[in-house]
Scaffold this active site. Structure first.
Site, PDB file in Angstrom:
ATOM      1  N   ARG A  88      14.896   3.439  21.585  1.00 13.81           N
ATOM      2  CA  ARG A  88      14.896   3.458  20.123  1.00 13.81           C
ATOM      3  C   ARG A  88      15.243   2.055  19.595  1.00 13.81           C
ATOM      4  NH1 ARG A  88      18.886   7.145  18.693  1.00 13.81           N
ATOM      5  NH2 ARG A  88      20.147   5.507  17.756  1.00 13.81           N
ATOM      6  N   TYR A 106      -4.883   4.056  -0.608  1.00 22.54           N
ATOM      7  CA  TYR A 106      -5.214   5.094   0.373  1.00 22.54           C
ATOM      8  C   TYR A 106      -4.617   6.423  -0.123  1.00 22.54           C
ATOM      9  CZ  TYR A 106      -5.330   7.342   4.985  1.00 22.54           C
ATOM     10  OH  TYR A 106      -5.552   8.182   6.034  1.00 22.54           O
ATOM     11  N   ASP A 110      -0.673  -3.693   2.180  1.00 20.27           N
ATOM     12  CA  ASP A 110      -1.296  -2.922   3.252  1.00 20.27           C
ATOM     13  C   ASP A 110      -2.572  -3.679   3.628  1.00 20.27           C
ATOM     14  OD1 ASP A 110      -2.892  -1.164   4.723  1.00 20.27           O
ATOM     15  OD2 ASP A 110      -2.191   0.615   3.650  1.00 20.27           O
ATOM     16  N   LYS A 140      -6.627   1.892  12.873  1.00 20.01           N
ATOM     17  CA  LYS A 140      -7.940   1.436  12.434  1.00 20.01           C
ATOM     18  C   LYS A 140      -8.377   0.206  13.245  1.00 20.01           C
ATOM     19  CE  LYS A 140      -7.056   4.754   9.574  1.00 20.01           C
ATOM     20  NZ  LYS A 140      -6.513   4.561   8.249  1.00 20.01           N
TER      21      LYS A 140
HETATM   22  C1  LIG Z   1      -5.466   5.041   7.515  1.00 28.17           C
HETATM   23  C2  LIG Z   1      -4.736   4.249   6.516  1.00 28.17           C
HETATM   24  C3  LIG Z   1      -3.368   4.429   6.296  1.00 28.17           C
HETATM   25  C4  LIG Z   1      -2.572   5.479   7.053  1.00 28.17           C
HETATM   26  O1  LIG Z   1      -2.519   5.217   8.410  1.00 28.17           O
HETATM   27  P1  LIG Z   1      -2.353   6.354   9.535  1.00 28.17           P
HETATM   28  O2  LIG Z   1      -2.355   5.573  10.799  1.00 28.17           O
HETATM   29  O3  LIG Z   1      -3.492   7.302   9.368  1.00 28.17           O
HETATM   30  O4  LIG Z   1      -1.038   7.026   9.257  1.00 28.17           O
HETATM   31  C5  LIG Z   1      -2.735   3.641   5.361  1.00 28.17           C
HETATM   32  N1  LIG Z   1      -3.419   2.706   4.661  1.00 28.17           N
HETATM   33  C6  LIG Z   1      -4.739   2.506   4.833  1.00 28.17           C
HETATM   34  C7  LIG Z   1      -5.423   1.457   4.046  1.00 28.17           C
HETATM   35  C8  LIG Z   1      -5.444   3.260   5.770  1.00 28.17           C
HETATM   36  O5  LIG Z   1      -6.765   3.067   5.925  1.00 28.17           O
END
Ligand SMILES: *Cc1c(COP(=O)(O)O)cnc(C)c1O
Length: 393
Positions: free
Chosen positions: A55, A109, A182, A207
């Protein structure tokens, strides 16, 4: 020794000799032991660098964190179990010692809206939304609402707007506000927010970073000022990515620059082809000359790298016609998520914006004939041929 004893001791904790593995192995260990207990004490006390409990830190996860920190130019990173968890950690990190007010882009998102409105609001976090592409609106909200945090995405979903994060970071700095970006859609190959004065960056590693559709993960990255609090959150709550997924993500990132360059070039060609197709009403792509954020795009994105997401509207189509078109696709994968090596297609009204009431969706510009494509690394002729036959049907 008895089998019951051997079963838990044999094979493990052997010194591996002078060699060093070429890639970081999967350290599937919850804790770490030292022959001298005094050494463990010094590790716990942070007097020497080392691992004591996963952790607190794990060598596989640490290797991934160092890799992403290096790519983004961050001071420190924490790999989390999902992108959403990374966003939650980032917001906690920014709000822990500040008034609980967030100014957020109105094009986020889907789950990020839910995080703000359903998860954090009950804890007293107040959120206001603005059009982040309108600098006047952002400046007015900074002045009037006095948020502690501004939350933005580099390239928005699914209409692919590009906010002037450099200008917003400047305004926020003057206002004493922390910006969280993000950077999932842009990746550090296109935009490196730390270089623009942003102190906290988040990725859904699910992604582009991992890139092969086999990992769910996220990363929070921060500057030096937030590093101690990030470590405290990591050690207390352990929102961490496991060593297997950290390994897969790291393996994926080795080809990130190659993949993203190919995907961006494929997307550019696809957007251009779609724009001339008689069944296509309108194409959304940051590389098009008529894009509303053209000036920001030319300033922030490298020439030719406009991301690998393309959205478009089908002419005279509603949900039924869009579904029929999607069902005719043979190569392009009909599934949620994005950034993978294979090309994927999604219907935002069904997925990311499902819970947004139709009227509000319409106001956001997300119509019932809108389709979003995440372009992969295939030969683009094959992707175009698949779309051609599906559009002809
Ligand atoms: C997919 C996505 C998220 C969330 O991510 P997860 O790995 O599905 O929890 C947040 N922001 C954007 C821009 C995304 O495309």
């Amino acid at each position: 020794m008895k089998l019951a004893t051997l079963a838990v001791h044999a094979g493990d904790r052997r010194k591996l000799g002078p060699h060093i593995p070429v890639t970081t192995p999967i350290y599937a260990a919850a804790s770490f032991f030292y022959e001298d207990i005094g050494e463990l004490d010094r590790v716990f006390a942070d007097e020497v660098r080392g691992y004591c409990y996963s952790r607190y830190g794990n060598p596989t996860r640490a290797a991934l964190e160092e890799l992403v920190s290096t790519l983004e130019g961050a001071h420190r990173a924490l790999a989390c179990a999902s992108g959403m968890l990374a966003l939650e950690v980032a917001l906690q990190l920014a709000l822990v010692d500040r008034p609980k007010r967030v100014l957020a882009s109105d094009a986020l998102y889907g789950a990020t809206f839910k995080l703000l409105d359903n998860v954090l609001a009950p804890f007293g976090v107040e959120t206001r939304y603005v059009n982040a592409c309108d600098l006047t609106q952002v400046a007015a909200a900074l002045e009037e609402f006095r948020p502690s945090v501004v939350l933005l995405e580099t390239i928005s979903n699914p209409l692919l707007r590009v906010a002037p994060i450099d200008r917003i970071a400047e305004l926020a700095k003057t206002a004493g506000t922390v910006v969280i970006v993000d950077n999932t859609f842009a990746t550090p190959i296109l935009v490196r927010p730390f270089e623009l004065g942003v102190p906290i960056v988040v990725h859904s590693a699910t992604k582009y970073l991992a890139g092969h559709g086999d990992v769910l993960g996220g990363i929070v990255l921060c500057d030096e000022a937030h590093a101690a609090n990030l470590t405290a959150l990591e050690r207390t709550c352990g929102p961490v990515l496991g060593p297997f997924d950290a390994y897969l993500t790291m393996r994926g990132i080795k080809t990130l620059p190659l993949r993203v360059e190919r995907q961006c070039e494929n997307a550019r060609q696809l957007a251009d082809w779609l724009r001339h197709h008689p069944r296509v009403e309108r194409v959304y792509f940051p590389g098009l000359p008529e894009h509303p954020d053209r000036e920001t795009i030319q300033r922030l994105l490298p020439n030719g790298l406009y991301g690998a997401m393309v959205s478009f509207e089908l002419k005279d189509a509603g949900r039924d016609e869009v579904f029929a078109f999607l069902n005719r696709l043979k190569l392009i994968v009909k599934a949620t998520s994005l950034g993978d090596v294979h090309t994927m297609v999604l219907y935002p009204a069904m997925s990311s914006h499902r819970d947004v009431p139709p009227k509000q969706r319409e106001r956001m510009g997300i119509r019932d004939n809108l389709v979003r494509i995440s372009v992969g690394i295939e030969a683009i002729e094959d992707v175009i041929a698949d779309l051609e036959q599906a559009l002809a049907g």
